[in-house]
Design a protein around this motif. Structure first.
Motif, PDB file in Angstrom:
ATOM      1  N   UNK A 199      -3.938 -21.117 -52.798  1.00 45.03           N
ATOM      2  CA  UNK A 199      -3.623 -22.007 -51.680  1.00 45.03           C
ATOM      3  C   UNK A 199      -2.160 -22.412 -51.704  1.00 45.03           C
ATOM      4  N   UNK A 200      -1.707 -22.976 -50.602  1.00 48.66           N
ATOM      5  CA  UNK A 200      -0.413 -23.651 -50.534  1.00 48.66           C
ATOM      6  C   UNK A 200      -0.695 -25.154 -50.472  1.00 48.66           C
ATOM      7  N   UNK A 201       0.301 -25.988 -50.779  1.00 48.14           N
ATOM      8  CA  UNK A 201       0.060 -27.442 -50.809  1.00 48.14           C
ATOM      9  C   UNK A 201      -0.512 -28.036 -49.530  1.00 48.14           C
ATOM     10  N   UNK A 202      -0.181 -27.505 -48.363  1.00 43.57           N
ATOM     11  CA  UNK A 202      -0.754 -28.070 -47.135  1.00 43.57           C
ATOM     12  C   UNK A 202      -2.263 -27.861 -47.081  1.00 43.57           C
ATOM     13  N   UNK A 203      -2.750 -26.790 -47.684  1.00 42.94           N
ATOM     14  CA  UNK A 203      -4.194 -26.570 -47.728  1.00 42.94           C
ATOM     15  C   UNK A 203      -4.859 -27.533 -48.714  1.00 42.94           C
ATOM     16  N   UNK A 204      -4.187 -27.830 -49.819  1.00 41.65           N
ATOM     17  CA  UNK A 204      -4.693 -28.842 -50.764  1.00 41.65           C
ATOM     18  C   UNK A 204      -4.744 -30.191 -50.056  1.00 41.65           C
ATOM     19  N   UNK A 205      -3.716 -30.481 -49.266  1.00 45.49           N
ATOM     20  CA  UNK A 205      -3.697 -31.720 -48.485  1.00 45.49           C
ATOM     21  C   UNK A 205      -4.933 -31.791 -47.581  1.00 45.49           C
ATOM     22  N   UNK A 206      -5.251 -30.685 -46.915  1.00 44.05           N
ATOM     23  CA  UNK A 206      -6.433 -30.665 -46.049  1.00 44.05           C
ATOM     24  C   UNK A 206      -7.702 -31.000 -46.830  1.00 44.05           C
ATOM     25  N   UNK A 207      -7.860 -30.412 -48.010  1.00 47.73           N
ATOM     26  CA  UNK A 207      -9.043 -30.690 -48.832  1.00 47.73           C
ATOM     27  C   UNK A 207      -9.141 -32.173 -49.169  1.00 47.73           C
ATOM     28  N   UNK A 208      -8.017 -32.748 -49.581  1.00 50.61           N
ATOM     29  CA  UNK A 208      -7.992 -34.162 -49.970  1.00 50.61           C
ATOM     30  C   UNK A 208      -8.196 -35.055 -48.743  1.00 50.61           C
ATOM     31  N   UNK A 209      -7.508 -34.750 -47.669  1.00 45.90           N
ATOM     32  CA  UNK A 209      -7.592 -35.558 -46.455  1.00 45.90           C
ATOM     33  C   UNK A 209      -9.018 -35.595 -45.901  1.00 45.90           C
ATOM     34  N   UNK A 220     -10.777 -21.747 -60.640  1.00 52.71           N
ATOM     35  CA  UNK A 220      -9.328 -21.971 -60.564  1.00 52.71           C
ATOM     36  C   UNK A 220      -8.878 -21.972 -59.113  1.00 52.71           C
ATOM     37  N   UNK A 221      -7.986 -22.897 -58.813  1.00 55.68           N
ATOM     38  CA  UNK A 221      -7.286 -22.937 -57.535  1.00 55.68           C
ATOM     39  C   UNK A 221      -5.805 -22.789 -57.863  1.00 55.68           C
ATOM     40  N   UNK A 222      -5.205 -21.688 -57.456  1.00 56.34           N
ATOM     41  CA  UNK A 222      -3.789 -21.423 -57.713  1.00 56.34           C
ATOM     42  C   UNK A 222      -2.985 -21.944 -56.534  1.00 56.34           C
ATOM     43  N   UNK A 223      -2.098 -22.898 -56.802  1.00 54.71           N
ATOM     44  CA  UNK A 223      -1.334 -23.548 -55.744  1.00 54.71           C
ATOM     45  C   UNK A 223       0.137 -23.189 -55.907  1.00 54.71           C
ATOM     46  N   UNK A 224       0.699 -22.564 -54.882  1.00 55.19           N
ATOM     47  CA  UNK A 224       2.106 -22.175 -54.918  1.00 55.19           C
ATOM     48  C   UNK A 224       2.704 -22.201 -53.532  1.00 55.19           C
ATOM     49  N   UNK A 225       3.923 -21.737 -53.455  1.00 58.56           N
ATOM     50  CA  UNK A 225       4.606 -21.630 -52.170  1.00 58.56           C
ATOM     51  C   UNK A 225       5.463 -22.829 -51.824  1.00 58.56           C
ATOM     52  N   UNK A 264     -10.019 -27.517 -59.715  1.00 57.93           N
ATOM     53  CA  UNK A 264      -9.330 -27.109 -60.949  1.00 57.93           C
ATOM     54  C   UNK A 264      -7.991 -26.429 -60.626  1.00 57.93           C
ATOM     55  N   UNK A 265      -6.978 -27.243 -60.429  1.00 56.92           N
ATOM     56  CA  UNK A 265      -5.682 -26.758 -59.967  1.00 56.92           C
ATOM     57  C   UNK A 265      -4.887 -26.071 -61.068  1.00 56.92           C
ATOM     58  N   UNK A 266      -4.195 -25.036 -60.656  1.00 56.40           N
ATOM     59  CA  UNK A 266      -3.196 -24.375 -61.481  1.00 56.40           C
ATOM     60  C   UNK A 266      -1.951 -24.290 -60.603  1.00 56.40           C
ATOM     61  N   UNK A 267      -0.920 -25.057 -60.946  1.00 51.41           N
ATOM     62  CA  UNK A 267       0.328 -24.972 -60.184  1.00 51.41           C
ATOM     63  C   UNK A 267       1.047 -23.694 -60.573  1.00 51.41           C
ATOM     64  N   UNK A 268       1.559 -22.998 -59.559  1.00 49.81           N
ATOM     65  CA  UNK A 268       2.236 -21.733 -59.816  1.00 49.81           C
ATOM     66  C   UNK A 268       3.638 -21.753 -59.233  1.00 49.81           C
ATOM     67  N   UNK A 325       5.901 -16.548 -61.936  1.00 51.36           N
ATOM     68  CA  UNK A 325       6.835 -16.657 -63.053  1.00 51.36           C
ATOM     69  C   UNK A 325       6.344 -17.690 -64.054  1.00 51.36           C
ATOM     70  N   UNK A 326       5.714 -18.745 -63.540  1.00 50.42           N
ATOM     71  CA  UNK A 326       5.248 -19.818 -64.418  1.00 50.42           C
ATOM     72  C   UNK A 326       3.984 -20.444 -63.822  1.00 50.42           C
ATOM     73  N   UNK A 327       3.158 -20.997 -64.706  1.00 51.49           N
ATOM     74  CA  UNK A 327       1.951 -21.699 -64.278  1.00 51.49           C
ATOM     75  C   UNK A 327       1.807 -22.970 -65.089  1.00 51.49           C
ATOM     76  N   UNK A 328       1.169 -23.960 -64.465  1.00 48.93           N
ATOM     77  CA  UNK A 328       0.801 -25.194 -65.160  1.00 48.93           C
ATOM     78  C   UNK A 328      -0.667 -25.420 -64.866  1.00 48.93           C
ATOM     79  N   UNK A 329      -1.475 -25.258 -65.911  1.00 49.79           N
ATOM     80  CA  UNK A 329      -2.921 -25.308 -65.800  1.00 49.79           C
ATOM     81  C   UNK A 329      -3.392 -26.702 -66.213  1.00 49.79           C
TER      82      UNK A 329
END
Length: 184
Positions: free
Chosen positions: A120-130, A141-146, A163-167, A177-181
């Protein structure tokens, strides 16, 4: 109007590239950071198919992806994030379920297809939370980048069970290049 002009320009660039280099062994991917403002140039990145597959192989090894993993694809396939999902699933022998991003239908879609991994991208995470949508039981795992993921938004998503993984990645490298799990 700007989006139409940019799309026509990208098609023209793609056609010129293919005339000169052919269509074999490359993906032409628009850079996610190009042409967002007036007078900015549009960029297409030529990625070798082997580079995309190498990146997917490293990803699969790191996250222990196998054929049992079901992927959800809600990013465009012409974006490096969507292309990466397809390459990872292809190499692992997993299934990919494709859908448009429809927030009111996302929970049932994830549940129906028993999606394990989703990018996903952060705007999609926003939709889930909103919309206060909790994670399904199958999600691993939910890979969030962009783009930047706001820490408050991240915390609210984690509280809903996602279960977010920032990418961090670059279109030019065909890779994360990098992830934060957050669940380790």
């Amino acid at each position: 109007r700007i989006a139409v002009t940019i799309n026509l320009l990208l098609i023209e660039l793609k056609n010129e590239f293919e005339k000169k280099y052919g269509v074999e062994n490359y993906f032409l991917i628009p850079s996610s950071g190009s042409a967002k403002k007036i007078n900015e140039s549009a960029k297409l990145i030529a990625l070798s198919k082997q580079a995309v597959l190498n990146s997917a192989d490293r990803f699969n090894s790191y996250f222990q992806v196998d054929a049992k993993i079901n992927w959800g694809l809600v990013l465009p396939e012409f974006h490096v994030g969507g292309l990466g999902v397809l390459a990872r699933a292809y190499l692992a022998g997993g299934k990919v379920f494709v859908s448009e991003w429809k927030i009111k239908e996302i929970f049932s879609w994830l549940q129906k297809h028993q999606i394990h991994f989703l990018s996903l991208v952060p705007t999609q995470v926003y939709d889930l939370v909103n919309h206060q949508i909790s994670a399904t039981s199958h999600i691993k795992k939910i890979f969030v980048g962009g783009a930047f993921l706001d820490p408050i938004l991240k915390e609210k998503a984690i509280q809903l069970g996602w279960p977010l993984v920032e990418t961090y990645g670059m279109t030019e490298t065909a890779s994360m290049i990098a992830v934060k799990n957050y669940d380790e």
